[in-house]
Design a protein around this motif. Structure first.
Motif, PDB file in Angstrom:
ATOM      1  N   LEU A   1      49.062 -21.988  -8.496  1.00 22.52           N
ATOM      2  CA  LEU A   1      49.905 -21.315  -9.618  1.00 22.52           C
ATOM      3  C   LEU A   1      50.538 -20.298  -9.270  1.00 22.52           C
ATOM      4  O   LEU A   1      51.557 -19.757 -10.019  1.00 22.52           O
TER       5      LEU A   1
ATOM      6  N   VAL B   1      46.755 -14.599  -9.853  1.00 21.24           N
ATOM      7  CA  VAL B   1      46.535 -15.806 -10.624  1.00 21.24           C
ATOM      8  C   VAL B   1      46.500 -15.603 -12.124  1.00 21.24           C
ATOM      9  O   VAL B   1      46.971 -16.464 -12.860  1.00 21.24           O
TER      10      VAL B   1
ATOM     11  N   THR C   1      38.357 -16.036 -12.534  1.00 15.85           N
ATOM     12  CA  THR C   1      37.142 -15.812 -13.864  1.00 15.85           C
ATOM     13  C   THR C   1      36.306 -14.935 -13.259  1.00 15.85           C
ATOM     14  O   THR C   1      35.093 -14.744 -13.865  1.00 15.85           O
TER      15      THR C   1
HETATM   16  N1  LIG Z   1      34.309 -18.011 -18.516  1.00 14.31           N
HETATM   17  C1  LIG Z   1      34.453 -17.238 -19.516  1.00 14.31           C
HETATM   18  O1  LIG Z   1      33.571 -16.853 -20.208  1.00 14.31           O
HETATM   19  C2  LIG Z   1      35.549 -16.815 -20.318  1.00 14.31           C
HETATM   20  C3  LIG Z   1      35.617 -15.759 -21.374  1.00 14.31           C
HETATM   21  C4  LIG Z   1      36.745 -15.444 -21.869  1.00 14.31           C
HETATM   22  C5  LIG Z   1      37.978 -16.280 -21.718  1.00 14.31           C
HETATM   23  N2  LIG Z   1      38.132 -17.008 -20.700  1.00 14.31           N
HETATM   24  C6  LIG Z   1      39.333 -17.735 -20.325  1.00 14.31           C
HETATM   25  O2  LIG Z   1      39.284 -19.177 -20.409  1.00 14.31           O
HETATM   26  C7  LIG Z   1      39.994 -19.768 -19.408  1.00 14.31           C
HETATM   27  C8  LIG Z   1      39.270 -20.887 -18.762  1.00 14.31           C
HETATM   28  O3  LIG Z   1      38.147 -20.234 -18.356  1.00 14.31           O
HETATM   29  P1  LIG Z   1      37.134 -21.042 -17.751  1.00 14.31           P
HETATM   30  O4  LIG Z   1      35.898 -20.682 -17.913  1.00 14.31           O
HETATM   31  O5  LIG Z   1      37.274 -22.726 -18.030  1.00 14.31           O
HETATM   32  O6  LIG Z   1      37.441 -21.051 -15.881  1.00 14.31           O
HETATM   33  P2  LIG Z   1      36.872 -21.609 -14.505  1.00 14.31           P
HETATM   34  O7  LIG Z   1      35.805 -22.707 -15.178  1.00 14.31           O
HETATM   35  O8  LIG Z   1      36.738 -20.470 -13.856  1.00 14.31           O
HETATM   36  O9  LIG Z   1      38.355 -22.541 -14.324  1.00 14.31           O
HETATM   37  C9  LIG Z   1      39.310 -21.928 -13.736  1.00 14.31           C
HETATM   38  C10 LIG Z   1      40.311 -22.952 -13.008  1.00 14.31           C
HETATM   39  O10 LIG Z   1      41.314 -22.403 -12.432  1.00 14.31           O
HETATM   40  C11 LIG Z   1      41.870 -22.935 -11.392  1.00 14.31           C
HETATM   41  N3  LIG Z   1      42.414 -22.048 -10.590  1.00 14.31           N
HETATM   42  C12 LIG Z   1      42.158 -20.915  -9.881  1.00 14.31           C
HETATM   43  N4  LIG Z   1      43.033 -20.325  -9.231  1.00 14.31           N
HETATM   44  C13 LIG Z   1      43.868 -21.116  -9.350  1.00 14.31           C
HETATM   45  C14 LIG Z   1      45.413 -21.188  -8.912  1.00 14.31           C
HETATM   46  N5  LIG Z   1      45.769 -20.215  -8.108  1.00 14.31           N
HETATM   47  N6  LIG Z   1      46.319 -22.002  -9.187  1.00 14.31           N
HETATM   48  C15 LIG Z   1      45.827 -23.310  -9.791  1.00 14.31           C
HETATM   49  N7  LIG Z   1      44.587 -23.259 -10.319  1.00 14.31           N
HETATM   50  C16 LIG Z   1      43.608 -22.167 -10.062  1.00 14.31           C
HETATM   51  C17 LIG Z   1      40.312 -23.147 -10.731  1.00 14.31           C
HETATM   52  O11 LIG Z   1      40.345 -24.120  -9.665  1.00 14.31           O
HETATM   53  P3  LIG Z   1      39.522 -24.027  -8.473  1.00 14.31           P
HETATM   54  O12 LIG Z   1      38.047 -24.225  -8.731  1.00 14.31           O
HETATM   55  O13 LIG Z   1      40.217 -25.066  -7.233  1.00 14.31           O
HETATM   56  O14 LIG Z   1      39.867 -22.718  -7.828  1.00 14.31           O
HETATM   57  C18 LIG Z   1      39.767 -23.850 -11.723  1.00 14.31           C
HETATM   58  O15 LIG Z   1      39.980 -25.145 -11.857  1.00 14.31           O
HETATM   59  C19 LIG Z   1      40.580 -18.607 -18.619  1.00 14.31           C
HETATM   60  O16 LIG Z   1      41.981 -18.187 -18.746  1.00 14.31           O
HETATM   61  C20 LIG Z   1      39.663 -17.293 -18.731  1.00 14.31           C
HETATM   62  O17 LIG Z   1      40.251 -16.289 -18.429  1.00 14.31           O
HETATM   63  C21 LIG Z   1      36.968 -17.439 -19.894  1.00 14.31           C
END
Ligand SMILES: NC(=O)c1ccc[n+]([C@@H]2O[C@H](COP(=O)([O-])OP(=O)(O)OC[C@H]3O[C@@H](n4cnc5c(N)ncnc54)[C@H](OP(=O)(O)O)[C@@H]3O)[C@@H](O)[C@H]2O)c1
Length: 297
Positions: free
Chosen positions: A37, A77, A62
């Motif tokens: 991305l 990112v 994250t």
């Molecule tokens: N987790 C929480 O508690 C939390 C809280 C508040 C808000 N959020 C937000 O919710 C959203 C989703 O979070 P989540 O917990 O589902 O995240 P996650 O499980 O950590 O997944 C992140 C995804 O982003 C991909 N990614 C990372 N770098 C990338 C790049 N350069 N290009 C394309 N893809 C990339 C990862 O792929 P790889 O695994 O291949 O790197 C993974 O599929 C995010 O916007 C996060 O900030 C999360």
């Protein structure tokens, strides 16, 4: 609709893809190593190849503590990525759904945060996510950012899975009881995006559906309160519960500071987007069912 999903195996994307298919959408999901991305050329190529009618960005950096040492990567990112997506989406004339975080706030407010409250991130992760929201909406005003918190699901790394694992290994658990917020199940965040897509496709810039909206589970609790619910649910499924002790944030130091108040006011989501907050206790039951299938005593 043809929907470009950024991120494929993360918590939200994993829940989103089957829901898009069930709603009759055609989804293409991209993540590393085949897609980065942060690379403008790859973003442009993805739009040219897949000709999306909408984009959902589930990708993010994250790792909250590691971000303190990997500032450039976190900003690439979480800030450059959404900007590139916004620019490509604006050129293609398609709306974007994006996710952001309670960490854009410093947590000092005594009440739940509304969308009108000024952000003031206390760490690199929050700062990078705030920069991403701003860059996305500047590039493509036909974007929705759902700011959420404490995301959990049966997939990936999250608090529910950590508690279940430690609970099996340890007789006692010490969990922070002075950080307030609301758990949010990735399934509910994915369902929100699916519900929004038809409306976004029809809405012009300036429609109140666009902009930043807070969306978490309800009711508010603390990490300690959430842990109690997790262990109670696990005990009903046959796992012995550890003894749970409430501690303060000061007793559990981490590299990145966490906001003491992560409570997001979700009134706008219900009123303007038609997305009332979901009860996380129901989401927890489904998550425990998925994680502990067959483990009941
Ligand atoms: N987790 C929480 O508690 C939390 C809280 C508040 C808000 N959020 C937000 O919710 C959203 C989703 O979070 P989540 O917990 O589902 O995240 P996650 O499980 O950590 O997944 C992140 C995804 O982003 C991909 N990614 C990372 N770098 C990338 C790049 N350069 N290009 C394309 N893809 C990339 C990862 O792929 P790889 O695994 O291949 O790197 C993974 O599929 C995010 O916007 C996060 O900030 C999360």
């Amino acid at each position: 609709m043809r929907v470009l999903v950024i991120g494929r195996t993360g918590q939200i994307a994993t829940e989103l893809l089957p829901r898009l298919a069930a709603a009759g959408h055609e989804a293409v999901a991209l993540e590393p190593p085949e897609f980065d991305l942060t690379d403008a050329g790859q973003v442009a190529a993805a739009f040219a190849r897949h000709r999306p009618e909408a984009v959902v960005n589930c990708a993010a950096y994250t790792a909250v503590d590691r971000a303190e040492e990997e500032r450039d990567l976190a900003f690439a990112v979480n800030a450059t990525g959404p900007r590139l997506l916004g620019e490509a989406a604006a050129e293609a004339g398609v709306p974007v759904v994006h996710y952001s975080t309670d960490y854009v706030f410093d947590g000092s407010k005594a009440a739940p945060y509304t969308e009108a409250d000024p952000p003031n991130p206390v760490g690199v992760y929050g700062a990078s996510k705030l920069a991403g929201e701003q860059a996305l909406h500047a590039a493509q005003p036909r974007s929705v950012t759902l700011r959420t918190a404490w995301v959990c699901s049966p997939h990936g790394n999250n608090f529910v899975k950590t508690m279940l694992r430690f609970g099996r290994e340890r007789p006692e658990m010490r969990v922070v009881a002075d950080q307030h917020g609301a758990p949010t199940f990735a399934a509910d965040l994915a369902a929100a995006a699916v519900a929004l897509l038809p409306r976004l496709a029809a809405a012009s810039a300036g429609d109140p559906v666009f902009g930043v909206t807070h969306l978490t589970g309800m009711p508010y609790t603390t990490w300690h309160g959430f842990a109690e619910a997790i262990f109670a649910g696990a005990a009903r499924r046959g796992q012995t519960a550890p003894q749970l002790t409430a501690i303060t944030t000061a007793e559990y130091p981490t590299k990145a500071r966490r906001p003491a108040n992560s409570r997001l006011d979700c009134t706008r989501a219900a009123r303007v987007l038609g997305l009332p907050p979901q009860d996380w206790r129901a989401g927890l039951e489904r998550c425990l069912d998925a994680l502990m299938k067959g483990s009941a005593a």
